[in-house]
Design a protein around this motif. Structure first.
Motif, mmCIF file in Angstrom:
data_model
loop_
_atom_site.group_PDB
_atom_site.id
_atom_site.type_symbol
_atom_site.label_atom_id
_atom_site.label_comp_id
_atom_site.label_asym_id
_atom_site.label_seq_id
_atom_site.Cartn_x
_atom_site.Cartn_y
_atom_site.Cartn_z
ATOM 1 N N MET A 85 0.843 -1.199 0.000
ATOM 2 C CA MET A 85 0.000 0.000 0.000
ATOM 3 C C MET A 85 0.885 1.258 0.000
ATOM 4 O O MET A 85 1.811 1.362 0.801
ATOM 5 C CB MET A 85 -0.915 -0.018 1.228
ATOM 6 C CG MET A 85 -1.872 1.142 1.246
ATOM 7 S SD MET A 85 -3.017 1.047 2.613
ATOM 8 C CE MET A 85 -4.344 0.139 1.890
ATOM 9 N N PRO A 86 0.588 2.229 -0.891
ATOM 10 C CA PRO A 86 1.405 3.435 -0.924
ATOM 11 C C PRO A 86 1.329 4.208 0.399
ATOM 12 O O PRO A 86 0.290 4.174 1.075
ATOM 13 C CB PRO A 86 0.790 4.259 -2.055
ATOM 14 C CG PRO A 86 -0.318 3.472 -2.610
ATOM 15 C CD PRO A 86 -0.468 2.208 -1.884
ATOM 16 N N LEU A 87 2.407 4.907 0.715
ATOM 17 C CA LEU A 87 2.493 5.600 2.005
ATOM 18 C C LEU A 87 1.343 6.585 2.231
ATOM 19 O O LEU A 87 0.796 6.673 3.328
ATOM 20 C CB LEU A 87 3.826 6.351 2.091
ATOM 21 C CG LEU A 87 4.990 5.521 2.649
ATOM 22 C CD1 LEU A 87 6.295 6.266 2.480
ATOM 23 C CD2 LEU A 87 4.763 5.170 4.117
ATOM 24 N N SER A 88 0.952 7.309 1.136
ATOM 25 C CA SER A 88 -0.119 8.311 1.300
ATOM 26 C C SER A 88 -1.416 7.641 1.759
ATOM 27 O O SER A 88 -2.142 8.167 2.608
ATOM 28 C CB SER A 88 -0.352 9.023 -0.025
ATOM 29 O OG SER A 88 -0.717 8.060 -1.002
ATOM 30 N N LEU A 89 -1.659 6.477 1.214
ATOM 31 C CA LEU A 89 -2.895 5.773 1.594
ATOM 32 C C LEU A 89 -2.781 5.151 2.975
ATOM 33 O O LEU A 89 -3.769 4.988 3.670
ATOM 34 C CB LEU A 89 -3.210 4.686 0.570
ATOM 35 C CG LEU A 89 -4.160 5.081 -0.529
ATOM 36 C CD1 LEU A 89 -4.520 3.870 -1.359
ATOM 37 C CD2 LEU A 89 -5.439 5.686 0.038
ATOM 38 N N GLN A 90 -1.551 4.800 3.334
ATOM 39 C CA GLN A 90 -1.351 4.227 4.668
ATOM 40 C C GLN A 90 -1.847 5.215 5.725
ATOM 41 O O GLN A 90 -2.475 4.825 6.715
ATOM 42 C CB GLN A 90 0.118 3.899 4.892
ATOM 43 C CG GLN A 90 0.618 2.733 4.059
ATOM 44 C CD GLN A 90 2.087 2.453 4.298
ATOM 45 O OE1 GLN A 90 2.640 2.772 5.352
ATOM 46 N NE2 GLN A 90 2.738 1.847 3.314
ATOM 47 N N ALA A 91 -1.586 6.508 5.489
ATOM 48 C CA ALA A 91 -2.009 7.542 6.452
ATOM 49 C C ALA A 91 -3.527 7.574 6.531
ATOM 50 O O ALA A 91 -4.109 7.668 7.617
ATOM 51 C CB ALA A 91 -1.477 8.897 6.012
ATOM 52 N N LYS A 92 -4.159 7.450 5.361
ATOM 53 C CA LYS A 92 -5.622 7.495 5.327
ATOM 54 C C LYS A 92 -6.218 6.269 6.024
ATOM 55 O O LYS A 92 -7.204 6.369 6.748
ATOM 56 C CB LYS A 92 -6.097 7.567 3.875
ATOM 57 C CG LYS A 92 -7.091 8.685 3.690
ATOM 58 C CD LYS A 92 -7.601 8.824 2.305
ATOM 59 C CE LYS A 92 -8.934 9.561 2.386
ATOM 60 N NZ LYS A 92 -9.578 9.714 1.125
ATOM 61 N N LEU A 93 -5.583 5.134 5.779
ATOM 62 C CA LEU A 93 -6.065 3.895 6.398
ATOM 63 C C LEU A 93 -5.937 3.979 7.916
ATOM 64 O O LEU A 93 -6.821 3.524 8.659
ATOM 65 C CB LEU A 93 -5.269 2.703 5.849
ATOM 66 C CG LEU A 93 -5.628 1.350 6.418
ATOM 67 C CD1 LEU A 93 -7.080 0.991 6.142
ATOM 68 C CD2 LEU A 93 -4.724 0.252 5.851
ATOM 69 N N LEU A 94 -4.863 4.596 8.358
ATOM 70 C CA LEU A 94 -4.647 4.755 9.791
ATOM 71 C C LEU A 94 -5.809 5.547 10.406
ATOM 72 O O LEU A 94 -6.330 5.186 11.470
ATOM 73 C CB LEU A 94 -3.317 5.489 10.015
ATOM 74 C CG LEU A 94 -2.825 5.537 11.451
ATOM 75 C CD1 LEU A 94 -2.466 4.133 11.918
ATOM 76 C CD2 LEU A 94 -1.595 6.438 11.551
ATOM 77 N N ARG A 95 -6.245 6.581 9.689
ATOM 78 C CA ARG A 95 -7.373 7.388 10.189
ATOM 79 C C ARG A 95 -8.645 6.545 10.257
ATOM 80 O O ARG A 95 -9.427 6.658 11.199
ATOM 81 C CB ARG A 95 -7.592 8.599 9.285
ATOM 82 C CG ARG A 95 -6.710 9.776 9.661
ATOM 83 C CD ARG A 95 -7.345 11.104 9.269
ATOM 84 N NE ARG A 95 -7.684 11.171 7.852
ATOM 85 C CZ ARG A 95 -6.802 11.380 6.883
ATOM 86 N NH1 ARG A 95 -5.523 11.553 7.185
ATOM 87 N NH2 ARG A 95 -7.179 11.437 5.625
ATOM 88 N N VAL A 96 -8.832 5.698 9.265
ATOM 89 C CA VAL A 96 -10.036 4.842 9.277
ATOM 90 C C VAL A 96 -9.990 3.928 10.499
ATOM 91 O O VAL A 96 -10.990 3.729 11.198
ATOM 92 C CB VAL A 96 -10.134 3.989 7.992
ATOM 93 C CG1 VAL A 96 -11.337 3.075 8.037
ATOM 94 C CG2 VAL A 96 -10.195 4.866 6.770
ATOM 95 N N LEU A 97 -8.807 3.396 10.759
ATOM 96 C CA LEU A 97 -8.670 2.480 11.898
ATOM 97 C C LEU A 97 -8.947 3.211 13.210
ATOM 98 O O LEU A 97 -9.520 2.648 14.148
ATOM 99 C CB LEU A 97 -7.264 1.884 11.923
ATOM 100 C CG LEU A 97 -7.020 0.789 10.893
ATOM 101 C CD1 LEU A 97 -5.540 0.523 10.715
ATOM 102 C CD2 LEU A 97 -7.715 -0.482 11.316
#
Ligand SMILES: Nc1ncnc2c1ncn2[C@@H]1O[C@H](COP(=O)(O)OP(=O)(O)OP(=O)(O)O)[C@@H](O)[C@H]1O
Length: 579
Positions: free
Chosen positions: A372-384
């Motif tokens: 997963m690209p780093l930019s999306l990792q940040a977004k996924l973290l917010r979802v979590l």
């Protein structure tokens, strides 16, 4: 009936004439005493004329207005009165002698039946009015003709199309008013015609023409304009097609992603590691914790993710898989979170729902999370953290109730070290971790897995392979299985394509497996080239004989040598006692 002044007029009983009337007749004298009370009056007021005659009329019919006629000398016509559930209408008139009132007569008639007919008629009139209004307000044009093909009704919508008023068309032959309609044909054949395109006014309309049939006879016909303009129909058809295509797309998507196919019992293996993993899955399934599944490629990570979902209380919800490595980076975000209409050029009308929303109430499986690209990792973290997502181009957060299972074959710690994976995300994902050992570390599962795949491909190929020879099995056992269970499954499937008998033999295995077995043996023994060649030759002959169950002609054919040469080599390697 008795008459006060009896039998005058030459003894003719004229008073009997009152009995033959179908009116109730009551006559009173100047003092309002009854002098005539006919048979119908007797029946209505339930009193015999014998009793009534000579008595004041008010005593027999308390509500009557007859004495008033004597007082005023004025007649009363069409007065209605009710008596015992029946309705009557009566006329009351004074009886005059030389200009002075000497009595009064009342004639009453039962109109109960007429009344109810009148009420029905009124209701029908109202209904007709309502229907006419509906037909006139209807968007569709409608015209009705009688048996002769003359217009009996034409609604406002049709009249507008023709540029006439409905009134001016009534009674006219339909072919004079709308020449192209096929109503005359429908009247003749008695068969409806639906979906014809006919010129009405200045446009081509789609019509429906059907006969009106009563007691088996065609008594008229009706034409209705289904679409005022063929263009309208084309536009509608296009819209329907587009909707159907969209529906198919979503159906396919849901079917593809929703189904969680594998339960725990579909995971084959009896090694300590697999048994322990299954126990953990059962426990973890009862919670909502995020799970990170790690293991080499083909070890069964997806299988465990499915089983976890199936064991959990979300099992009836969707199971949505997203392969983070398979979707191009620029599409992954919209794939996961969806987008709003107009979010970017090429965005679908109405926007699109993302996989997170699709998984609402169920599980999302993020496979290959390491990619997963780093930019999306940040977004996924917010979802979590917040349990809400935002569609692309839409700042409105949306709550989602999703369990996350992530999987990777990569060493995430190593990626963190290289700055390719967020450490905070790793810890958020790694609430519970399942480490699936590679197949080479649990060879005790190999036999069960082989049997399982043999059974599976027997079903798929419609064959009856009973198992694998010990030599072939030894080759499998010695192999290091970099592709794990997936590779093993592929090997068995390949064998089914080449096996002839009921047993899988070494030569049915892919060449690299056969060679792998030999090269290991050779390297271990540190042999000379000559002895290595001899060993290889002996091995090949053994396998050919095993495969052909000792049939030397077939074995020679398999090896591509003459029968004589085979015999010679059998002797050379001392195999003649065995075969
Ligand atoms: N224990 C098992 N029992 C039966 N089949 C298995 C088992 N493990 C794996 N398989 C089969 O092996 C194939 C690969 O499994 P799966 O896709 O779950 O592996 P994976 O670890 O997710 O692979 P990748 O990392 O490449 O995505 C599938 O066909 C699956 O059915």
């Amino acid at each position: 009936m008795v008459l006060a002044a009896e039998k005058i007029n030459n003894g003719f009983p004229w008073y009997r004439t009152f009995d033959s009337l179908n009116h109730a007749v009551v006559i009173i004298d100047r003092k309002a005493r009854i002098v005539v009370f006919n048979r119908l009056a007797e029946r209505i007021f339930n009193c015999s004329s014998f009793e009534a005659i000579g008595r004041p009329v008010k005593e027999i019919i308390p509500k009557t207005d007859l004495p008033k006629v004597i007082e005023t000398g004025q007649p009363q016509f069409g007065r209605k009165f009710k008596h015992k559930d029946k309705v009557y209408v009566c006329n009351r008139m004074p009886i005059l002698e030389e200009g002075s009132v000497i009595g009064a007569i009342c004639m009453a008639q039962d109109i109960t039946e007429m009344e109810s007919i009148a009420e029905e008629l009124q209701a029908i009139k109202e209904l007709k009015g309502t229907l006419e209004t509906i037909l006139d307000l209807a968007y569709e044009g409608m015209v009705v003709v009688n048996r002769e093909g003359r217009i009996t009704m034409l609604n406002q919508a049709f009249a507008t199309l023709l540029g006439v008023t409905p009134e001016e068309t009534i009674g006219k032959p339909i072919d004079q008013v709308v020449p192209n309609l096929r109503l005359p044909v429908v009247l003749e054949t008695g068969k409806g015609e639906i979906g014809d395109i006919e010129r009405i006014g200045d446009r081509d309309a789609v019509t429906m023409e059907v006969p009106i049939v009563k007691d088996g006879q065609v008594v008229g016909a009706v034409a209705k304009i289904m679409f005022r303009d063929v263009e309208e129909l084309n536009a509608l058809a296009q819209r329907v097609n587009a909707l159907c295509a969209e529906l198919d797309y979503y159906k396919g998507e849901v079917e593809r992603y929703r189904d969680s196919k594998y339960s725990l019992d579909k995971i084959i293996g009896n090694s300590g590691a697999i048994r322990k993993l299954k126990e953990t899955v059962k426990k973890v399934a009862q919670t909502n914790s995020t799970v990170l599944i790690m293991g080499e490629t083909g070890t069964g990570k997806e299988l465990f993710a499915h089983a976890l979902h199936r064991e959990s209380s979300r099992r009836h919800g969707p199971f949505i898989k997203v392969n983070c490595a398979a979707i191009p980076e620029n599409l992954l975000e919209s794939e996961l979170f969806g987008y709003r209409e107009g979010a970017f050029t090429g965005a679908r009308k109405g926007g699109q729902i993302g996989k997170f929303e699709l998984a609402d109430g169920g599980t999302i499986f993020l496979d290959e999370i390491g990619d997963m690209p780093l930019s999306l990792q940040a977004k996924l973290l917010r979802v979590l953290q917040d349990k809400e997502i935002e569609r692309l181009g839409d700042a409105k957060p949306r709550k989602v109730n999703v369990r996350i299972i992530a999987a990777t074959h990569q060493d995430l710690k190593e990626r963190i070290g290289r700055g390719e994976f967020r450490e905070d995300l790793f810890y958020r994902l790694n609430v519970v971790s399942l480490n699936i050992p590679p197949l080479r570390e649990r060879k005790e599962d190999l036999r069960l897995l082989v049997n399982h795949f043999v059974e599976k491909y027997n079903c798929e190929f419609g064959m009856r392979v009973t198992g694998i020879s010990s030599d072939a099995y030894r080759l499998l056992l010695n192999y290091h299985w970099p592709g794990n269970v997936r590779e093993l499954e592929n090997v068995i499937e390949r064998c089914f394509n080449v096996v002839e008998g009921s047993t899988i033999l070494p030569e049915h295995l892919p060449m690299y497996l056969q060679q792998f077995g030999r090269s290991r043996r050779l390297v271990k023994k540190k042999c000379t080239l000559k002895s290595l060649l001899d060993q290889a030759e002996e091995g090949a002959i053994r396998e050919a004989l095993e495969a052909t169950k000792g049939n030397k002609i077939q074995a020679a054919g398999l090896l591509g040598i003459s029968r004589a040469s085979l015999y010679q080599k059998i002797r050379k390697y001392g195999l003649d006692r065995l075969y």
